[in-house]
Design an enzyme around this catalytic site. Structure first.
Site, PDB file in Angstrom:
ATOM      1  N   VAL A 166       0.862  -1.182   0.000  1.00  0.00           N
ATOM      2  CA  VAL A 166       0.000   0.000   0.000  1.00  0.00           C
ATOM      3  C   VAL A 166       0.898   1.231   0.000  1.00  0.00           C
ATOM      4  CG1 VAL A 166      -1.768   1.307   1.254  1.00  0.00           C
ATOM      5  CG2 VAL A 166      -1.800  -1.205   1.313  1.00  0.00           C
ATOM      6  N   GLU A 197     -10.204   5.795   4.156  1.00  0.00           N
ATOM      7  CA  GLU A 197     -10.070   6.435   2.848  1.00  0.00           C
ATOM      8  C   GLU A 197     -11.398   6.459   2.086  1.00  0.00           C
ATOM      9  OE1 GLU A 197      -7.172   7.883   2.231  1.00  0.00           O
ATOM     10  OE2 GLU A 197      -6.260   7.014   4.016  1.00  0.00           O
TER      11      GLU A 197
END
Length: 187
Positions: free
Chosen positions: A5, A86
């Site tokens: 990530v 997110e």
């Protein structure tokens, strides 16, 4: 198989999930911009803060940190966490991640990146470009459940310095915000 990530904003200084390793590096052909509205962390629906997203920019690079997650349970937990954190970022991309400026071969391929698109139908919190002064003023005055928007900017500036990255846009914006704060305190 390991999952990676890429963090280019608050994920640089606060991953919030278990990871096994991390690398400092960059993705190509994107730049970091304060175009995403934050109504859940650094602002409110009435007065959104500004956080970073990525904008395609041929020939540019965006530095950050890539996190390696090995165990399947940790990957699932990280994705569950990131989907909430997110949630205002409407796109996921899998990009090549580089650690050396002259490298032609990526250090890691298919790094997961959360991006807030400019598509107002998909991303109702996209604020888009504004003048440098308008962005700075909004950052000075916005505050949300995670704190003042300016703290986000200053933490990003510090985190980028700590990983050895100079981002002129972030540094110039932080200087402008400091100047506005100083002016407000003088009045």
């Amino acid at each position: 198989m390991a999952m990676w990530v890429f963090g280019y904003g608050s994920l640089i200084w606060k991953a919030g999930f278990h990871f096994d390793d991390c690398l400092v590096g960059f993705i190509k052909d994107y730049r970091r911009v304060f175009y995403q509205g934050s109504t859940d962390h650094r602002g409110t629906p009435e007065y959104p803060g500004r956080t970073v997203t990525l904008e395609p920019a041929e020939g540019e690079v965006c530095w950050g940190v890539a996190y390696k997650i090995i165990r399947k349970e940790d990957q699932e937990a990280a994705l569950e966490y990131l989907e909430v954190r997110e949630k205002q970022y409407d796109m996921k991309a899998y990009l090549n991640f580089f650690t050396e400026p002259t490298a032609t071969t990526p250090a890691v391929s298919n790094v997961l990146v959360y991006i807030a698109s400019a598509d107002k139908k998909l991303n109702k919190n996209y604020l888009g470009p504004a003048s440098f002064e308008e962005i700075a003023d909004q950052i000075v005055h916005a505050e949300g459940p995670s704190g003042p928007n300016r703290d986000y900017l200053f933490k990003l500036e510090t985190a980028l310095i700590q990983i050895g990255c100079e981002d002129k846009h972030v540094n110039d914006l932080a200087d402008e915000v400091r100047m506005l704060l100083k002016e407000e305190m003088a009045t």
